[in-house]
Design a protein around this motif. Structure first.
Motif, PDB file in Angstrom:
ATOM      1  N   PHE A  41      70.426  45.708  46.970  1.00 32.76           N
ATOM      2  CA  PHE A  41      70.699  46.643  46.801  1.00 32.76           C
ATOM      3  C   PHE A  41      69.285  46.938  45.602  1.00 32.76           C
ATOM      4  O   PHE A  41      69.327  47.792  45.991  1.00 32.76           O
ATOM      5  CB  PHE A  41      71.630  47.227  46.198  1.00 32.76           C
ATOM      6  N   LYS A  42      69.790  46.164  44.931  1.00 34.52           N
ATOM      7  CA  LYS A  42      68.148  46.708  43.928  1.00 34.52           C
ATOM      8  C   LYS A  42      66.998  46.541  44.287  1.00 34.52           C
ATOM      9  O   LYS A  42      66.017  46.781  43.708  1.00 34.52           O
ATOM     10  CB  LYS A  42      68.390  45.370  42.766  1.00 34.52           C
ATOM     11  N   ARG A  43      66.905  45.088  44.933  1.00 37.21           N
ATOM     12  CA  ARG A  43      65.658  45.583  46.306  1.00 37.21           C
ATOM     13  C   ARG A  43      64.266  46.751  46.314  1.00 37.21           C
ATOM     14  O   ARG A  43      64.122  46.982  46.546  1.00 37.21           O
ATOM     15  CB  ARG A  43      65.338  44.539  46.992  1.00 37.21           C
ATOM     16  N   HIS A  44      66.164  46.996  47.242  1.00 39.80           N
ATOM     17  CA  HIS A  44      65.867  48.698  48.190  1.00 39.80           C
ATOM     18  C   HIS A  44      65.206  49.498  47.306  1.00 39.80           C
ATOM     19  O   HIS A  44      64.401  51.001  47.240  1.00 39.80           O
ATOM     20  CB  HIS A  44      66.823  48.840  49.053  1.00 39.80           C
ATOM     21  N   PHE A  45      66.707  49.664  46.059  1.00 38.40           N
ATOM     22  CA  PHE A  45      66.714  50.615  44.974  1.00 38.40           C
ATOM     23  C   PHE A  45      65.707  50.716  43.970  1.00 38.40           C
ATOM     24  O   PHE A  45      66.047  52.028  43.243  1.00 38.40           O
ATOM     25  CB  PHE A  45      68.172  51.749  44.721  1.00 38.40           C
ATOM     26  N   LYS A  46      65.940  49.789  43.522  1.00 41.47           N
ATOM     27  CA  LYS A  46      64.702  49.112  42.466  1.00 41.47           C
ATOM     28  C   LYS A  46      65.711  49.408  40.964  1.00 41.47           C
ATOM     29  O   LYS A  46      65.397  49.505  39.812  1.00 41.47           O
ATOM     30  CB  LYS A  46      63.897  50.820  42.058  1.00 41.47           C
ATOM     31  N   VAL A  47      66.906  49.539  41.453  1.00 41.54           N
ATOM     32  CA  VAL A  47      68.160  49.069  40.068  1.00 41.54           C
ATOM     33  C   VAL A  47      69.783  48.306  40.639  1.00 41.54           C
ATOM     34  O   VAL A  47      69.242  48.400  42.009  1.00 41.54           O
ATOM     35  CB  VAL A  47      68.489  50.838  39.660  1.00 41.54           C
ATOM     36  N   SER A  48      70.089  48.144  40.219  1.00 41.86           N
ATOM     37  CA  SER A  48      71.217  47.642  40.679  1.00 41.86           C
ATOM     38  C   SER A  48      72.819  48.694  40.589  1.00 41.86           C
ATOM     39  O   SER A  48      72.176  48.919  40.023  1.00 41.86           O
ATOM     40  CB  SER A  48      71.680  46.222  39.378  1.00 41.86           C
ATOM     41  N   PRO A  49      73.170  47.741  41.503  1.00 45.91           N
ATOM     42  CA  PRO A  49      74.550  48.737  42.489  1.00 45.91           C
ATOM     43  C   PRO A  49      75.103  49.351  40.588  1.00 45.91           C
ATOM     44  O   PRO A  49      75.941  50.397  40.435  1.00 45.91           O
ATOM     45  CB  PRO A  49      75.259  48.099  42.947  1.00 45.91           C
ATOM     46  N   THR A  50      75.450  48.053  39.481  1.00 46.92           N
ATOM     47  CA  THR A  50      76.229  48.907  39.263  1.00 46.92           C
ATOM     48  C   THR A  50      75.434  50.139  37.274  1.00 46.92           C
ATOM     49  O   THR A  50      75.795  50.803  37.226  1.00 46.92           O
ATOM     50  CB  THR A  50      76.353  47.739  37.571  1.00 46.92           C
ATOM     51  N   GLN A  51      74.067  49.789  37.633  1.00 47.02           N
ATOM     52  CA  GLN A  51      73.309  50.384  36.903  1.00 47.02           C
ATOM     53  C   GLN A  51      72.854  52.356  37.458  1.00 47.02           C
ATOM     54  O   GLN A  51      73.428  53.174  36.927  1.00 47.02           O
ATOM     55  CB  GLN A  51      71.347  49.484  36.801  1.00 47.02           C
ATOM     56  N   TYR A  52      73.321  51.830  38.912  1.00 50.08           N
ATOM     57  CA  TYR A  52      73.015  52.920  40.039  1.00 50.08           C
ATOM     58  C   TYR A  52      74.795  53.881  39.344  1.00 50.08           C
ATOM     59  O   TYR A  52      74.243  54.566  39.199  1.00 50.08           O
ATOM     60  CB  TYR A  52      73.467  52.564  41.141  1.00 50.08           C
ATOM     61  N   ARG A  53      75.639  53.121  39.447  1.00 48.83           N
ATOM     62  CA  ARG A  53      76.869  54.097  39.160  1.00 48.83           C
ATOM     63  C   ARG A  53      76.626  54.300  38.045  1.00 48.83           C
ATOM     64  O   ARG A  53      76.779  55.812  37.455  1.00 48.83           O
ATOM     65  CB  ARG A  53      77.851  52.722  38.943  1.00 48.83           C
ATOM     66  N   LYS A  54      76.121  53.886  36.877  1.00 50.91           N
ATOM     67  CA  LYS A  54      76.105  54.282  35.599  1.00 50.91           C
ATOM     68  C   LYS A  54      75.321  55.829  35.160  1.00 50.91           C
ATOM     69  O   LYS A  54      75.508  56.194  34.802  1.00 50.91           O
ATOM     70  CB  LYS A  54      75.908  53.688  34.337  1.00 50.91           C
ATOM     71  N   GLN A  55      74.356  55.349  35.677  1.00 50.58           N
ATOM     72  CA  GLN A  55      72.968  56.888  36.277  1.00 50.58           C
ATOM     73  C   GLN A  55      73.922  57.644  36.485  1.00 50.58           C
ATOM     74  O   GLN A  55      73.291  58.774  36.078  1.00 50.58           O
ATOM     75  CB  GLN A  55      72.327  56.255  36.866  1.00 50.58           C
ATOM     76  N   GLN A  56      74.039  57.739  38.002  1.00 47.58           N
ATOM     77  CA  GLN A  56      74.893  58.987  38.217  1.00 47.58           C
ATOM     78  C   GLN A  56      76.234  59.082  37.931  1.00 47.58           C
ATOM     79  O   GLN A  56      75.745  60.456  37.575  1.00 47.58           O
ATOM     80  CB  GLN A  56      75.499  58.272  39.812  1.00 47.58           C
ATOM     81  N   GLU A  57      76.770  58.879  37.192  1.00 49.51           N
ATOM     82  CA  GLU A  57      77.826  59.012  35.596  1.00 49.51           C
ATOM     83  C   GLU A  57      77.686  59.777  34.857  1.00 49.51           C
ATOM     84  O   GLU A  57      77.662  60.309  34.123  1.00 49.51           O
ATOM     85  CB  GLU A  57      78.727  58.059  35.690  1.00 49.51           C
ATOM     86  N   MET A  58      76.110  59.305  34.570  1.00 44.74           N
ATOM     87  CA  MET A  58      76.070  60.145  33.164  1.00 44.74           C
ATOM     88  C   MET A  58      75.212  61.310  33.667  1.00 44.74           C
ATOM     89  O   MET A  58      75.170  62.310  32.770  1.00 44.74           O
ATOM     90  CB  MET A  58      74.325  59.080  32.342  1.00 44.74           C
ATOM     91  N   THR A  59      74.738  61.418  34.668  1.00 36.43           N
ATOM     92  CA  THR A  59      73.945  63.143  35.069  1.00 36.43           C
ATOM     93  C   THR A  59      74.985  63.588  35.801  1.00 36.43           C
ATOM     94  O   THR A  59      74.878  64.964  35.362  1.00 36.43           O
ATOM     95  CB  THR A  59      73.007  62.223  36.719  1.00 36.43           C
ATOM     96  N   SER A  60      76.509  63.200  36.413  1.00 39.69           N
ATOM     97  CA  SER A  60      77.342  63.435  36.538  1.00 39.69           C
ATOM     98  C   SER A  60      77.665  64.186  35.160  1.00 39.69           C
ATOM     99  O   SER A  60      78.759  65.383  34.900  1.00 39.69           O
ATOM    100  CB  SER A  60      78.647  63.073  37.584  1.00 39.69           C
ATOM    101  N   ASN A  61      77.936  63.556  34.170  1.00 42.82           N
ATOM    102  CA  ASN A  61      78.479  63.828  32.770  1.00 42.82           C
ATOM    103  C   ASN A  61      78.003  65.255  32.180  1.00 42.82           C
ATOM    104  O   ASN A  61      77.997  66.018  31.476  1.00 42.82           O
ATOM    105  CB  ASN A  61      78.535  63.253  32.043  1.00 42.82           C
ATOM    106  N   GLN A  62      76.513  64.730  32.570  1.00 43.44           N
ATOM    107  CA  GLN A  62      75.578  65.909  31.746  1.00 43.44           C
ATOM    108  C   GLN A  62      75.502  67.190  32.586  1.00 43.44           C
ATOM    109  O   GLN A  62      75.683  68.457  31.892  1.00 43.44           O
ATOM    110  CB  GLN A  62      74.352  65.367  31.660  1.00 43.44           C
ATOM    111  N   ASN A  63      76.278  67.377  34.039  1.00 44.03           N
ATOM    112  CA  ASN A  63      76.248  68.780  34.698  1.00 44.03           C
ATOM    113  C   ASN A  63      77.453  68.837  34.672  1.00 44.03           C
ATOM    114  O   ASN A  63      77.583  70.275  33.976  1.00 44.03           O
ATOM    115  CB  ASN A  63      76.558  68.550  36.253  1.00 44.03           C
TER     116      ASN A  63
END
Length: 67
Positions: A41-63
């Protein structure tokens, strides 16, 4: 080719919208364990799945705050 690259869109969505553990997701997509899935996942998305979840949560909370 790793399973994450074959269906990366579905897996990235599953990482976000489910309360399943990374181990459950990994096994569902043919990985032997969560660490193998996380590496691919990290090789493909350049971020770990856990980091990906956290980033998306932060974006969602900001929205939500903007609404």
């Amino acid at each position: 080719m790793s399973p994450v690259l074959n269906s990366s869109g579905r897996q990235s969505i599953l990482v976000l919208v489910t309360d399943k553990s990374l181990t459950e997701i990994a096994l569902n997509y043919g990985y032997n364990d969560a660490s193998s899935f996380s590496r691919a996942f990290k090789r493909h998305f350049k971020v770990s799945p856990t980091q990906y979840r956290k980033q998306q949560e932060m974006t969602s909370n900001q929205n939500l705050k903007r609404s």
